[in-house]
Structure formats: C-alpha cells, structure tokens
Scaffold this motif. Structure first.
Motif, PDB file in Angstrom:
ATOM      1  N   THR A   1       0.835  -1.195   0.000  1.00  0.00           N
ATOM      2  CA  THR A   1       0.000   0.000   0.000  1.00  0.00           C
ATOM      3  C   THR A   1       0.877   1.254   0.000  1.00  0.00           C
ATOM      4  N   GLY A   2       1.945   1.203   0.771  1.00  0.00           N
ATOM      5  CA  GLY A   2       2.873   2.343   0.809  1.00  0.00           C
ATOM      6  C   GLY A   2       3.485   2.594  -0.549  1.00  0.00           C
ATOM      7  N   LYS A   3       3.818   1.502  -1.236  1.00  0.00           N
ATOM      8  CA  LYS A   3       4.438   1.652  -2.568  1.00  0.00           C
ATOM      9  C   LYS A   3       3.447   2.281  -3.545  1.00  0.00           C
ATOM     10  N   ILE A   4       2.212   1.817  -3.484  1.00  0.00           N
ATOM     11  CA  ILE A   4       1.200   2.386  -4.391  1.00  0.00           C
ATOM     12  C   ILE A   4       0.990   3.862  -4.073  1.00  0.00           C
ATOM     13  N   ALA A   5       0.923   4.151  -2.779  1.00  0.00           N
ATOM     14  CA  ALA A   5       0.746   5.546  -2.380  1.00  0.00           C
ATOM     15  C   ALA A   5       1.923   6.407  -2.850  1.00  0.00           C
ATOM     16  N   SER A   6       3.142   5.874  -2.704  1.00  0.00           N
ATOM     17  CA  SER A   6       4.341   6.613  -3.136  1.00  0.00           C
ATOM     18  C   SER A   6       4.327   6.861  -4.631  1.00  0.00           C
ATOM     19  N   LEU A   7       3.914   5.823  -5.345  1.00  0.00           N
ATOM     20  CA  LEU A   7       3.841   5.938  -6.798  1.00  0.00           C
ATOM     21  C   LEU A   7       2.941   7.105  -7.176  1.00  0.00           C
ATOM     22  N   ILE A   8       1.766   7.136  -6.590  1.00  0.00           N
ATOM     23  CA  ILE A   8       0.821   8.212  -6.880  1.00  0.00           C
ATOM     24  C   ILE A   8       1.432   9.556  -6.480  1.00  0.00           C
ATOM     25  N   ASP A   9       1.956   9.579  -5.283  1.00  0.00           N
ATOM     26  CA  ASP A   9       2.518  10.806  -4.742  1.00  0.00           C
ATOM     27  C   ASP A   9       3.648  11.365  -5.603  1.00  0.00           C
ATOM     28  N   ALA A  10       4.579  10.502  -5.956  1.00  0.00           N
ATOM     29  CA  ALA A  10       5.749  10.952  -6.719  1.00  0.00           C
ATOM     30  C   ALA A  10       5.308  11.488  -8.078  1.00  0.00           C
ATOM     31  N   HIS A  11       4.380  10.798  -8.683  1.00  0.00           N
ATOM     32  CA  HIS A  11       3.897  11.234  -9.996  1.00  0.00           C
ATOM     33  C   HIS A  11       3.211  12.600  -9.894  1.00  0.00           C
ATOM     34  N   LEU A  12       2.337  12.716  -8.922  1.00  0.00           N
ATOM     35  CA  LEU A  12       1.619  13.987  -8.761  1.00  0.00           C
ATOM     36  C   LEU A  12       2.588  15.132  -8.462  1.00  0.00           C
TER      37      LEU A  12
END
Lengths: 204, 204, 204, 204
Positions: free
Chosen positions: B87-98
């Motif tokens: 879940t953290g990885k998915i959240a990071s992915l979204i975060d970094a992209h945004l």
DNA sequence: GATGAATGAGCGTTCATTCAT
DNA sequence: GATGAATGAACGCTCATTCAT
C-alpha cells in the motif's frame, strides 16, 4: 428556393468530403506535415476551392476536429440516454466510448501522436472548446454518478472526481489499444473497466 | 586533466541552461512555433552555439523531452523503492507522480497541448522510446500489483490492466489540474486516487 | 486541348527566360556566388516560381548547362553533316565550334572560370553526361577522320588521338579568344587551325 | 639572429604542411565544399593557427594554386633550358608538362572539375596572375618557335598561334588522361604530340 | 464559381572569422 | 603564440494564401 436548397446540399456534401479526406491525412501526418495541396488533391478539389469552404488550413483542421468530437459526444450521450438504470448507463457510457475509438482509430490517434503540441498556437481557437466539451462531458458523467449516489448505489466520494476517474479508466484502455496492435476488440475491455470502477482493486 | 574537467562541467552547465530555456519555450508554443533564434536569445547563446550542443532543432527538442522523462521515471521509482509495504508503494507511486507534475507543469503541458501531433514525423526518433518507457513503467507498476495479488491484498484482476487503470487514474487527476487553474495542490488528490483504485466506486 | 497547349507554350517560354537569365548570372559569378533571389529578380519571377520550373538551384544550374551543351553539339553536327567532302567536314566542324563560342561567350566562360570546381559535388549529376557528350563528340570527329584515313587524305596516325588533337586546337583558339578581348572575330582563326592540323608546324 | 632563422624555417615548414594537405582536400572536393576546420584537422593545426599563416580561406586556396603553378612553370622552363636544339626544346616542353600532370594529377584535376567556376569571385585575386602566367608561358613557347622559324625548321605560321596550338595539344592529352583512367603513362603521348604538331595530319 | 500559378515571408542550418583564455 | 568556442550573416527552400483568368 429549391435551387438554393440543392446548392446548399451540394455544398455540405463537398464540405464533408473534404473533411473526411482531411481527417485521414491529418491523422496520418499531423497538422504541420500536411499541405493544402495534399488535401486538395486527395479530396478531388482545387486548392482554391478549399478556401471557399474553410478560411484557411487552421480552420479546416480545427473544424474537422471539432465536428468529429461533437459527433463522439453525441453518440455517447445518445447511447447513455437509452439505458435504463444507473449501472446500465455507466456501462453504455463505457461501451459507446470504446466503440467510437474502435471505429475511429485514426482520428483518435491524432490525440495520441505524442499526445502533444498542436493545441499550441494552431489550436488556440478550439482549445477552449475541447476543454469545455470535455468538462461538459464530465458534468454529464457527474450527473449520472450523482443519481447513483442518491440511489445508494455508489460510495460517497466526490462525484466530479469519480467522473474524472471513470473517464480516464476508459482512456487508459483506449490509449493502450491504440498504441499496441491488438487482435481483441477494444470493446472487450468494457467488463474490466466497469468492474474496477465499481469495486476497486482491493479485496473486500 | 583538470582543465578538461572544468571545460566539461561548463559544457554541461551551458547545455542544461539551453535545455531549461528550451523546455519553457517549447512548453509554451509547441515544436513548430518555436524558432532556433528564439531559443538562442532566451538562453543567452548565439544561434550557432546551439549547434555545438545539439545537432539541430529536432535533436534539441527530443533530447529535452527524453531527459526530462527519464528524470520523472527515476524519481518515481526511487520514491517507490523507499516505501515499505504494498500500500505504501502504491501511495508513493501516486505521490511521486503527482509531485512531478506539480513541479513541472509547463513540461507536462507539452503532452497536453492538443495532446497530439509532435510524435508524428518529428518524434519518430523518440516515439518508440516514449512508448517503451511507458510500458516499462507499466511493468514496474504491474510488479508491485502482482506482489499485492500474492499477498492477498488485491482482488484477482489482470495485473497489467490494473496497472493501466492506476496509471490513468493518476493521469486523470494530473490532466484536470493542468487544464484548470486550481488553488489546491495536485498532491491533495492522492487520497482520492488511492481510495477509488483500491475500493472502487461501489458501496460495499 | 488548345488551352493546355497555350499553357505549355507559356510554361516553356517562362522556363527559357529563367534559363537565359540564369546563364548570364552563373556565367558572371559562378554557381556558389549566385543566389536564387538574384535569379528570381533578374528573370522577373518570384523566388517561389523558380521552384515550379526547377527542383532547386542545382537542378536549374545543371539543366542550363546540359541544354546549352546539347544545343552546341547539335549545331556542330548539323553543320558538319551538310558539308560534302572530308576537308569540308573538318572545316565545318571548326567553323561551327568557333561560331558557337563566339555567340555564346558568356556561357563558355563558365567552363573557363578557373576551369574548375563545380563539376565537383554540385555537378556529380551531369558530370558523367558532360564527359559522355565529349567522348561522343570525339567519336563523331574520329569517324570523320577515319574516312579521311581510308580515302588517303590523312596520315596513318591513331584516329582517336587525332580527334583529341583537333578538338583541342579548336579549344586553344577559343580559350585564347575568351580570355583576351580581341577585335578580330574568333572565326577568323579557322584557317590557321585547319592549316596546322593538316600540315603541322614543320616545313615540308 | 640564429633563433629567428630557425623560427622562420619552422614557419615555412608548417606553412608547407598546411598547403600540402590543403591541396589534397581542395583537389578532392573543390573550394566551397572544404571547411577551414577540415584543413586544420588534416594538417594537424588548430583553426586559429591557420590564420597565422594565411589571411583567410581564399588566401590559402589562391596561395596553394599560385605556388603550385609557379612550380610547374619553373620545372618546365628548367627542362627546356637544358635541351640543346629547337626540336629538343619542344620535346622537353611537352615532356616536362606531361610529367608534371602525371605526378600532380589531383592538383590538375582542380582545373578540370567541371573545368569551371572557382575563378569566379574567389579567384578574382589570382585570376589575372593565372592568365598572366599562361601568357608568359605562351611567350616562352613563342620565343622557342620564333627561333625555329628563324632557323628554317618551322613553316611560316603566326608564332603566337602556333604556341597556343602546341600548348593545347599538350592539354588535350593531359585532359584525356586525367578524365579516363589509363594504364599507359601520360608521358607516352609525347611522340604523338610532337609528331602531329610538327607534321600535321595530312599526308605529305 | 473554379482554378492553380504566383508570391515572398520565414526558418533551419552552415561556416569563415574572431578573440578571450 | 596557440587554441577552438562563439558568433551571426546569409542562403536555399517551403507552402499558406491570393487573385487573374
């Protein structure tokens, strides 16, 4: 006057022929790499005649885009209208969109080709229209989702953002299909889109 | 040799200055509507000097795009790597992209500007790279989702398509934010994206 | 169609006008030092129009050379054909050549101007043609000389080399006349050329 | 001063190296298609250094041509001087010329390459020198022929024109040899040139 | 109305020459 | 003296648009 009516019919027929050919060529090469001579030749008119139908190259291009986009939204809205319940409307929305992309792949590829540039100077004139159309479409989706909220079908999430999410899930499938040649029809993705939009990725 | 080291550093500094200015201008006007003279003037170099750094206008453009895209994926991957659980990885992915979109709005707008054309002739040279990069990125996401499938976190949906869905949910938010001036930071959409991706729109 | 006939006539007229002016300018300044704008202005056309007649500067240049050279050889052959006996044919050959040079001094000076370069890269396209034309012309001379050998008029020397010798005797006179302003017409050298070719310099 | 002498020797050595390389490159590509950077790189000097030896590209080119031509005429004159009688002098003249062409084919091809252009603007500066050199050479030949007239060896023809004829007979053979690859050495043509010049083509 | 030849502004690119180091 | 990066004028070519026929 009957005469002028026929004239107008003919005018519209010719105009449509030009737009049809222009679409193919623009889709294949992009705005800047297409010449008016090319369009004239492909549509069987003289260069000069093109200027009786359109003010210039840019006008021809933006008109072509604009009318095709209108057609797309019209078709989608029509399909959705004819569905009965919320889920059916959402499914129709997805379906109609995927079918349009499937049947107008070349045109849609215009918006892929690097997914960029032309809206620059050339498109200033329709840029806002495209954005407005898109937002109107989002509002259209939003309205459906709102009634889904009311009816208790959907979770209480911001409807605007849900609309954006749904819209881009459709895009996701469309873009993939346009980019890689696939034997499966794009419309076969409908079930997946509907599923992930409604249930998300997480196990209950 | 120390001398050549300094020279090389200077070379790279100048090259970066040109790319930085070029990015702004290309983002503002699109490839065709930018002249070499304009870039030269904006970056404080002579026209001729531009050609010591880049083979031509196209090379300058594609290099700029290419290096920036690399940077984006690098940053995202880095962020994801440092997260612990799925879940953290998915959240990071979204975060970094945004965050990347937020901090490089002009650059990203290049891919919006009509979302078309340049990949046409001009970009033949990097078109495949962009597509490959995107697919590699999708695979990267897929790998994360697969481990989520294994761990039982995610529903048993095709991981590739889930990756596409997630990727385009991020896009959806980014495109909206780029198109309409918003006071809220783009990154504030993270929670919603994560939510709709994981739980979908339907009430449990 | 009458209309298209007139069009074609006009096209050829204009084309010829351009070639005529181009010949003068190229003769005066050499290929590289002439600009398309210059030719356009001199021939009373716009820059763009030049490109309706010729693919580019090089094409215009090589076409001009090529057509003029053809004209020269045509004229010479014609004159020679109309002469009766061997001596008359040789005299006609000399005469026709000298007259052409006299009447097309500017054009011929193109081949003098340093007597070099352009056949380099620019002329790769007609280089071989020029060489072939020259060799064909030599063969033409050779045939005449061979019949002179058969008839017993000429000494038994290699006919190919005799042809080269005669050709260059004509050149000798032409080059001299082109290089230094002379009041005597070039054609007045005919007798000398014929004399030295036939009898040589040595007293019997 | 010894130091300055060595300096001067070195200067001349370097200058000669540049001219030697320049000759090869100019011969291969023609004036306009050679860049200073190319000459610099081939001769192992920096671009800037070239400008210590020559005022500019044109100066470098014309100097190269000029000095080589001087060398040619020097060699020919020297050879002729050492011959005893008139016939021997004429034979030496032909021989020396043919040998120079044989040993400097690339250089000579400069004057063939289309046999045109460069004397245009670029060569204005040495054009007159080349013409003067040629006329001086003709006068040199003329003087020999005049003494041949006096001695009764030669027919009473205008000596200037005889000189031109002889000169171009040599040219004829040279040009042919330069244009078509031949296994026989050019110098083997000496006998034929001498023969046709002295006896002409006509049977006695 | 229909045509397509004519127009010419505008751009990418090259390269001889200069000059700061 | 030696270097080679920086300069920018100059040119070939394209093509949207016009307008005489």
């Amino acid at each position: 006057m009957v005469r002028s009516e026929r004239k107008e019919r003919e005018f519209n027929t010719r105009r449509a022929e030009i737009l049809e050919q222009a679409e193919k060529i623009f889709a294949a090469k992009g705005f800047h790499d297409v010449t008016m001579a090319e369009i004239a030749s492909a549509s069987g008119f003289s260069i000069g005649s093109l200027y009786q139908f359109f003010k210039g190259k840019e006008h021809l291009y933006t008109t072509m885009i604009s009318e095709k986009i209108d057609l797309m939204y019209d078709k989608i809205n029509q399909e959705v209208q004819s569905a009965k319940d919320i889920t059916g409307k959402i499914a129709s929305l997805i379906d109609a969109h995927l079918h349009f992309v499937e049947n107008n792949a070349d045109f849609c590829r215009i918006f892929l080709r690097g997914e960029n540039e032309a809206l620059s100077k050339i498109m200033t004139s329709i840029r806002q229209k495209l954005i407005n159309d898109y937002y109107q479409h989002l509002s259209f989706i939003e309205k459906i989702l709102k009634s889904g909220l009311k009816s208790g079908l959907l979770r209480s999430l911001p409807p605007r953002e849900m609309a954006g999410a749904l819209s881009h899930l459709i895009r996701a499938a469309s873009v993939d299909w346009l980019l890689v040649p696939s034997k499966e029809p794009l419309s076969s993705k409908r079930a997946f889109i509907l599923d992930i939009f409604l249930h998300g990725a997480k196990k209950a």
